[in-house]
Structure formats: structure tokens, C-alpha cells
Motif scaffolding. Sequence first.
Motif, PDB file in Angstrom:
ATOM      1  N   TYR A 190      36.162  32.325  39.959  1.00  0.00           N
ATOM      2  CA  TYR A 190      37.360  32.584  40.764  1.00  0.00           C
ATOM      3  C   TYR A 190      36.995  32.780  42.239  1.00  0.00           C
ATOM      4  O   TYR A 190      37.676  32.290  43.135  1.00  0.00           O
ATOM      5  CB  TYR A 190      38.124  33.800  40.227  1.00  0.00           C
ATOM      6  CG  TYR A 190      39.583  33.734  40.615  1.00  0.00           C
ATOM      7  CD1 TYR A 190      40.426  32.844  39.971  1.00  0.00           C
ATOM      8  CD2 TYR A 190      40.096  34.501  41.647  1.00  0.00           C
ATOM      9  CE1 TYR A 190      41.742  32.719  40.334  1.00  0.00           C
ATOM     10  CE2 TYR A 190      41.429  34.381  42.023  1.00  0.00           C
ATOM     11  CZ  TYR A 190      42.239  33.497  41.361  1.00  0.00           C
ATOM     12  OH  TYR A 190      43.553  33.360  41.743  1.00  0.00           O
ATOM     13  N   LYS A 191      35.881  33.489  42.469  1.00  0.00           N
ATOM     14  CA  LYS A 191      35.436  33.695  43.850  1.00  0.00           C
ATOM     15  C   LYS A 191      35.087  32.351  44.495  1.00  0.00           C
ATOM     16  O   LYS A 191      35.462  32.082  45.637  1.00  0.00           O
ATOM     17  CB  LYS A 191      34.215  34.622  43.871  1.00  0.00           C
ATOM     18  CG  LYS A 191      34.581  36.082  43.658  1.00  0.00           C
ATOM     19  CD  LYS A 191      33.374  36.972  43.576  1.00  0.00           C
ATOM     20  CE  LYS A 191      32.649  37.108  44.898  1.00  0.00           C
ATOM     21  NZ  LYS A 191      31.492  38.030  44.768  1.00  0.00           N
ATOM     22  N   ARG A 192      34.403  31.514  43.760  1.00  0.00           N
ATOM     23  CA  ARG A 192      34.054  30.171  44.253  1.00  0.00           C
ATOM     24  C   ARG A 192      35.338  29.379  44.560  1.00  0.00           C
ATOM     25  O   ARG A 192      35.461  28.725  45.584  1.00  0.00           O
ATOM     26  CB  ARG A 192      33.172  29.486  43.198  1.00  0.00           C
ATOM     27  CG  ARG A 192      32.938  27.983  43.380  1.00  0.00           C
ATOM     28  CD  ARG A 192      33.711  27.260  42.287  1.00  0.00           C
ATOM     29  NE  ARG A 192      33.312  25.880  42.136  1.00  0.00           N
ATOM     30  CZ  ARG A 192      34.088  24.970  41.547  1.00  0.00           C
ATOM     31  NH1 ARG A 192      35.277  25.296  41.080  1.00  0.00           N
ATOM     32  NH2 ARG A 192      33.695  23.724  41.421  1.00  0.00           N
ATOM     33  N   LEU A 196      38.307  30.567  45.316  1.00  0.00           N
ATOM     34  CA  LEU A 196      38.983  31.110  46.501  1.00  0.00           C
ATOM     35  C   LEU A 196      38.344  30.547  47.774  1.00  0.00           C
ATOM     36  O   LEU A 196      39.044  30.136  48.700  1.00  0.00           O
ATOM     37  CB  LEU A 196      38.896  32.643  46.510  1.00  0.00           C
ATOM     38  CG  LEU A 196      39.860  33.378  45.576  1.00  0.00           C
ATOM     39  CD1 LEU A 196      39.448  34.841  45.424  1.00  0.00           C
ATOM     40  CD2 LEU A 196      41.297  33.296  46.070  1.00  0.00           C
ATOM     41  N   LYS A 197      37.019  30.505  47.788  1.00  0.00           N
ATOM     42  CA  LYS A 197      36.317  29.972  48.971  1.00  0.00           C
ATOM     43  C   LYS A 197      36.694  28.507  49.194  1.00  0.00           C
ATOM     44  O   LYS A 197      36.958  28.084  50.316  1.00  0.00           O
ATOM     45  CB  LYS A 197      34.798  30.086  48.788  1.00  0.00           C
ATOM     46  CG  LYS A 197      34.288  31.509  48.924  1.00  0.00           C
ATOM     47  CD  LYS A 197      32.807  31.581  48.602  1.00  0.00           C
ATOM     48  CE  LYS A 197      32.394  33.032  48.433  1.00  0.00           C
ATOM     49  NZ  LYS A 197      31.097  33.190  47.782  1.00  0.00           N
ATOM     50  N   GLU A 248      47.292  34.928  44.683  1.00  0.00           N
ATOM     51  CA  GLU A 248      46.259  34.979  45.718  1.00  0.00           C
ATOM     52  C   GLU A 248      46.463  33.908  46.797  1.00  0.00           C
ATOM     53  O   GLU A 248      45.798  33.951  47.833  1.00  0.00           O
ATOM     54  CB  GLU A 248      44.874  34.794  45.100  1.00  0.00           C
ATOM     55  CG  GLU A 248      44.354  36.019  44.350  1.00  0.00           C
ATOM     56  CD  GLU A 248      44.965  36.169  42.977  1.00  0.00           C
ATOM     57  OE1 GLU A 248      45.189  35.138  42.319  1.00  0.00           O
ATOM     58  OE2 GLU A 248      45.259  37.307  42.566  1.00  0.00           O
ATOM     59  N   PRO A 266      44.390  34.302  50.510  1.00  0.00           N
ATOM     60  CA  PRO A 266      43.134  34.130  49.764  1.00  0.00           C
ATOM     61  C   PRO A 266      41.962  34.879  50.395  1.00  0.00           C
ATOM     62  O   PRO A 266      41.039  35.270  49.690  1.00  0.00           O
ATOM     63  CB  PRO A 266      42.905  32.618  49.792  1.00  0.00           C
ATOM     64  CG  PRO A 266      43.690  32.125  50.953  1.00  0.00           C
ATOM     65  CD  PRO A 266      44.874  33.021  51.080  1.00  0.00           C
ATOM     66  N   LEU A 302      39.628  37.422  48.369  1.00  0.00           N
ATOM     67  CA  LEU A 302      38.167  37.250  48.312  1.00  0.00           C
ATOM     68  C   LEU A 302      37.456  38.526  48.749  1.00  0.00           C
ATOM     69  O   LEU A 302      36.476  38.952  48.119  1.00  0.00           O
ATOM     70  CB  LEU A 302      37.762  36.068  49.204  1.00  0.00           C
ATOM     71  CG  LEU A 302      36.329  35.588  49.107  1.00  0.00           C
ATOM     72  CD1 LEU A 302      35.977  35.133  47.699  1.00  0.00           C
ATOM     73  CD2 LEU A 302      36.088  34.433  50.093  1.00  0.00           C
ATOM     74  N   GLU A 303      37.964  39.139  49.806  1.00  0.00           N
ATOM     75  CA  GLU A 303      37.359  40.401  50.287  1.00  0.00           C
ATOM     76  C   GLU A 303      37.388  41.472  49.202  1.00  0.00           C
ATOM     77  O   GLU A 303      36.446  42.236  49.037  1.00  0.00           O
ATOM     78  CB  GLU A 303      38.112  40.907  51.530  1.00  0.00           C
ATOM     79  CG  GLU A 303      37.706  40.179  52.790  1.00  0.00           C
ATOM     80  CD  GLU A 303      38.627  40.479  53.973  1.00  0.00           C
ATOM     81  OE1 GLU A 303      38.385  39.892  55.032  1.00  0.00           O
ATOM     82  OE2 GLU A 303      39.589  41.283  53.822  1.00  0.00           O
ATOM     83  N   GLU A 309      34.585  40.853  46.896  1.00  0.00           N
ATOM     84  CA  GLU A 309      33.285  40.598  47.536  1.00  0.00           C
ATOM     85  C   GLU A 309      32.149  41.412  46.917  1.00  0.00           C
ATOM     86  O   GLU A 309      31.035  40.933  46.761  1.00  0.00           O
ATOM     87  CB  GLU A 309      33.396  40.889  49.043  1.00  0.00           C
ATOM     88  CG  GLU A 309      32.441  40.091  49.910  1.00  0.00           C
ATOM     89  CD  GLU A 309      32.533  38.573  49.734  1.00  0.00           C
ATOM     90  OE1 GLU A 309      31.607  38.003  49.143  1.00  0.00           O
ATOM     91  OE2 GLU A 309      33.539  37.971  50.169  1.00  0.00           O
TER      92      GLU A 309
END
Lengths: 87, 249
Positions: B144-146, B148-149, B234, B238, B242-243, B246
Motif C-alpha cells: 500500500y505504501k508503494r 501511494l508513492k 486516501e 495521498p 503516506l506520512e 511512514e
Amino acid sequence: MYSLELDKIIYEIKERKAKQVLIQLPDGLKKEANKIIDSIEKNTEAKAFLWLTDCFGACDLPLGLDILKIDLMIQFGHNRYWKTKEW
Amino acid sequence: MTEIIFIDAKWEGEIKLEKKLEDYLNKNKIKSLALFASVQFSDVNNLIKEIKNKNIKVNITKAKRTSKPMQILGCDTYHDSFDLPVLDESDAILYVGDGYFHPKALLLAQIKNKKIKPVIMWNPISKVIQILDEKIIQEQIKRYKRNLKMFISADTIGILVTIKPGQNYFQTAKRLKEFLEKQDKKAYIFIDNNLDLRHLENYPFIKAWVNTACPRIGTDDIVNIKQPLINLKEASNPVKALEELEFRN
């Protein structure tokens, strides 16, 4: 093992004078489908049908049943779902 | 018009505090529990009484989309999905039922917390205790983090909309398209009944996707596809999303 509430279903079908009924079941209850249909056919005048595939929850109701003149849809394994206005 | 009725299909057995569960609660010195159940197993008055008799506080809340307090749905995956902050205020979380889909939502609802409390799963049929901890969602969080980036840097976005009435957010999707296009992204809206993500590969010009249907598409199904996909919640911010993740590896 799970209560299918067949008496309640029969009552609801008769009360609503439903002629065509669709049964939607989550995967775990699909093996009971014949019992439900057999009971409806034996105890009411209604024709009963089964939804073949997914039933992810009360949020997942089939569309377009009016085209087939389905009067009543009975979904098992879930209760009423309250859709939120926004996500 | 087709009328609709629901049948709970309740489990017909008795749900009570079995020795195995009692021993686990004692061993782990649990003094308060957030209690949840799927609808088939929601007749838990005896269980609650027996747990309270052991001087353990039972905390109950209602999730947003459910009909009954204590009931949990698969879509209750956010910290604000509940009326009361019982996940934060209890020593442990107890889920009564079978399967992983519902209790996993209780882990996902905690991903912004420093510590994700495990879910004690009590299956009244098999009488088995299982502990569901954050390991089961680690890959999803990473993905999910990937995603969002990749969404932040994508210039062309696909927005997925289902026609299922309970999951349909067409109006919101249209507002999101306008919002994204004000930020110099180009957005396209795709409509279907079942959102089968295998079809995403037919649109190579889309650089990132937004799901507006069941939130579990954006949490569970993303590990099976290579295209970046995030949930609607999100998509409006976004960077903030992400923050908030983090600190989590």
C-alpha cells in the motif's frame, strides 16, 4: 448447524404473495441450497431460483432482477447493511 | 420492484466461556476486551456474562455500516469505522466467529497506531483459539505504501466504480475526477459490476488506480496485481496517508 429459518421464509413468501423468489447464499451455505429450494417448492406456490456466484455481503445485491420479474430476494448469512453517504 | 429480506443464519450451538479461552485470558492477564462477532455468532450474552464474572471489562461498540453493536463487517477497516474507540481502550480484541476476513478488518483498522493489537479469534464450532497478528497484513501495508508513492507521481489515473448499490460511489468518483484534474492529473472513470482487477492490464496508459467500491479491494487484492491501486479514502490526500504510515516498515 446454521439456522436456515425455513418457517420464516415460507411465512414471508406467503405473506408477500411472492411468485418468484431468488435465494442468494454465501459460499459456506451454498451446500444447503437444495434444502431451501425444496422447502419453498413444497410449501408455497412460488418458483424459487438460486444466485450462482458471489455474495460478499449485504452490500452485494444483484441488479436487474425486475427484468426477470423476481418479486422477492432472500439473502442468507447477512443482515441489513447501512451504506455510508461518503466513504 | 424486488423486495429484499435477510436471514442471519445464526449458528445453533451455545457460545460460552470455554476453559481454553478462559485460560488464555488469565495467562495473558487481560483486564479488558473489545468484543466483536460476525452475525452468525452474535448471540453472546452468556459469554459476556461469564467474561464479566472473571472481572474482565467487556467493551462494545457499533461499527458504522452494521445493524447491531458488536457486529463486525469486512469493510470496517478504518480507525474511524467505529462509534467508540474500543480498540484503543482495551487490553485485547476478541473476535467470535470463523474465517479470517472479518477479524483481519480489526487489524487493518489499527495500521496508523504504533502498536497493532493482535486479535484473539475464538471459533465456537471447532473450539479453537487463534491469534491473528500484524504479520498477516505486513505485505499489504508494504504494497500500500508503494502504491501511494506511485499514485502521487502518476499523471494518469483510473477510477474504478461498481454498480452494486451497496458499494456504489459514482458521484464521489466524479468529484474525485474533477479534483484530480485540477491537480494536472488526467482521470478516467471505469464502471463494472464485479471489479475484476485482471482487466486493469488492458489499460496500460493508466499509471495508478483508485478503488471506490469495497475497501478490501484496496487492502487485500493489491498483493495479487502489479498495477498500483489505492482506496478512495486516501486519494484526496495521498501525501498525508503516506506520512501516517511512514513509521511502519
